[in-house]
Design an enzyme around this catalytic site. Structure first.
Site, short mmCIF file in Angstrom:
data_model
loop_
_atom_site.label_atom_id
_atom_site.label_comp_id
_atom_site.label_asym_id
_atom_site.label_seq_id
_atom_site.Cartn_x
_atom_site.Cartn_y
_atom_site.Cartn_z
N LYS A 95 16.20 19.71 -81.67
CA LYS A 95 15.53 20.94 -82.13
C LYS A 95 15.83 21.29 -83.53
O LYS A 95 15.18 21.55 -84.36
CB LYS A 95 16.23 22.18 -81.50
N ARG B 227 18.09 31.58 -75.35
CA ARG B 227 18.81 30.76 -74.44
C ARG B 227 18.99 31.15 -72.97
O ARG B 227 19.34 30.71 -72.08
CB ARG B 227 20.38 30.49 -74.82
N ARG C 85 26.15 11.52 -82.08
CA ARG C 85 26.29 12.60 -82.87
C ARG C 85 27.86 13.06 -83.24
O ARG C 85 28.24 13.27 -84.26
CB ARG C 85 25.47 13.90 -82.72
N ARG D 18 31.55 18.08 -84.58
CA ARG D 18 31.36 19.56 -83.72
C ARG D 18 32.47 19.21 -82.45
O ARG D 18 32.56 18.32 -81.78
CB ARG D 18 29.95 19.38 -83.36
N ARG E 247 27.50 21.55 -71.15
CA ARG E 247 26.36 22.25 -71.91
C ARG E 247 24.99 22.04 -71.23
O ARG E 247 24.06 22.80 -70.97
CB ARG E 247 26.34 21.78 -73.45
O1 C5P Z 1 22.20 25.47 -80.41
P1 C5P Z 1 23.41 24.84 -80.43
O2 C5P Z 1 23.39 23.62 -79.75
O3 C5P Z 1 23.90 24.62 -81.83
O4 C5P Z 1 24.55 25.88 -79.98
C1 C5P Z 1 25.71 25.44 -79.81
C2 C5P Z 1 26.55 26.18 -78.93
O5 C5P Z 1 26.50 27.74 -79.30
C3 C5P Z 1 26.15 26.62 -77.57
O6 C5P Z 1 26.56 25.32 -76.75
C4 C5P Z 1 26.63 27.77 -77.10
O7 C5P Z 1 27.97 27.77 -76.86
C5 C5P Z 1 26.58 28.67 -78.36
N1 C5P Z 1 25.05 29.31 -78.24
C6 C5P Z 1 25.03 30.38 -77.63
N2 C5P Z 1 23.96 31.04 -77.54
C7 C5P Z 1 22.82 30.75 -78.25
C8 C5P Z 1 23.16 29.64 -79.01
C9 C5P Z 1 24.23 28.74 -79.10
O8 C5P Z 1 25.85 30.83 -76.88
N3 C5P Z 1 21.66 31.41 -78.26
MG MG Z 2 20.94 22.48 -83.17
#
Ligand code: C5P
Ligand code: MG
Length: 190
Positions: A14, A89, A128, A134, A145
């Site tokens: 993404k 999400r 990554r 991270r 996740r």
């Molecule tokens: O989108 P990304 O993978 O960068 O998000 C990292 C973390 O941020 C997710 O695993 C989650 O813990 C949190 N997150 C969330 N709700 C969202 C976007 C991200 O809880 N809408």
């Molecule tokens: Mg991302």
């Protein structure tokens, strides 16, 4: 005004594809994950709250995320389009986004679902993790996740199927080929 949701499990590309979309179309990018990581860095109250969820691979509660997203959306001026990356999400978040956009006489124009096999996601995220720094790019949290994605996030697909804006995109192969498929989908709704 074009509203694009870029969707998919963790590691589906993404962020990578969002960067290419911005470069080509000049749209604004709202990455909720990036916003949360910046809040953590700045040690804000929101960041402190979010950190415990992120480190466990869990989702930050809807209310917090929706509030944060709305503020970000309101701060944007004179944009031709917005890419929502990492949001919605949950189905609750998808419904909230629809309401927010409705207030402006808008809607999500297309939801791009990047489809990638589970093992490929794990391989990409482990790779990554070697450079990202991270806290959630380690095997245990990656698996968590992906499971959270399946339980809480994947139902968002049906929401957009019913909306009629759902577009599946093969998210494996060369980055530029994936981007080509994304451009076709965007150009078809522009
Ligand atoms: O989108 P990304 O993978 O960068 O998000 C990292 C973390 O941020 C997710 O695993 C989650 O813990 C949190 N997150 C969330 N709700 C969202 C976007 C991200 O809880 N809408
Ligand atoms: Mg991302």
């Amino acid at each position: 005004m074009l509203n694009i949701v870029i969707f998919g499990p963790p590691g589906s590309g993404k962020g990578t594809q969002s960067e290419k979309i911005i470069e080509k179309y000049g749209f604004a990018h709202i990455s909720t994950g990036d916003i949360l990581r910046n809040e953590i860095k700045a040690e804000t109250d929101l960041g402190k709250k979010a950190k415990s969820f992120i480190d466990k691979g869990e989702l930050v509660p809807d209310e917090t995320i929706i509030d944060m997203l709305e503020k970000k959306l309101e701060s944007l001026e004179n944009v031709d389009g917005v890419i929502f990356d990492g949001f919605p999400r949950t189905v609750e978040q998808a419904k909230a986004l629809k309401k927010m956009l409705q207030k402006r006489g808008e809607d999500v124009n297309v939801m791009l679902n990047l489809e990638v096999k589970r093992q490929e996601l794990i391989d990409r995220l482990l790779k990554r993790g070697q450079v990202s720094g991270r806290s959630d790019d380690n095997l245990e949290t990656i698996e968590k996740r992906i499971n959270v994605y399946g339980e809480q996030t994947a139902p968002v697909i049906d929401f957009y199927k019913e909306e009629g804006t759902y577009r599946p995109i093969t998210g494996e192969g060369e980055i530029d080929d994936i981007f080509g498929r994304i451009c076709e989908a965007i150009d078809s709704v522009k």
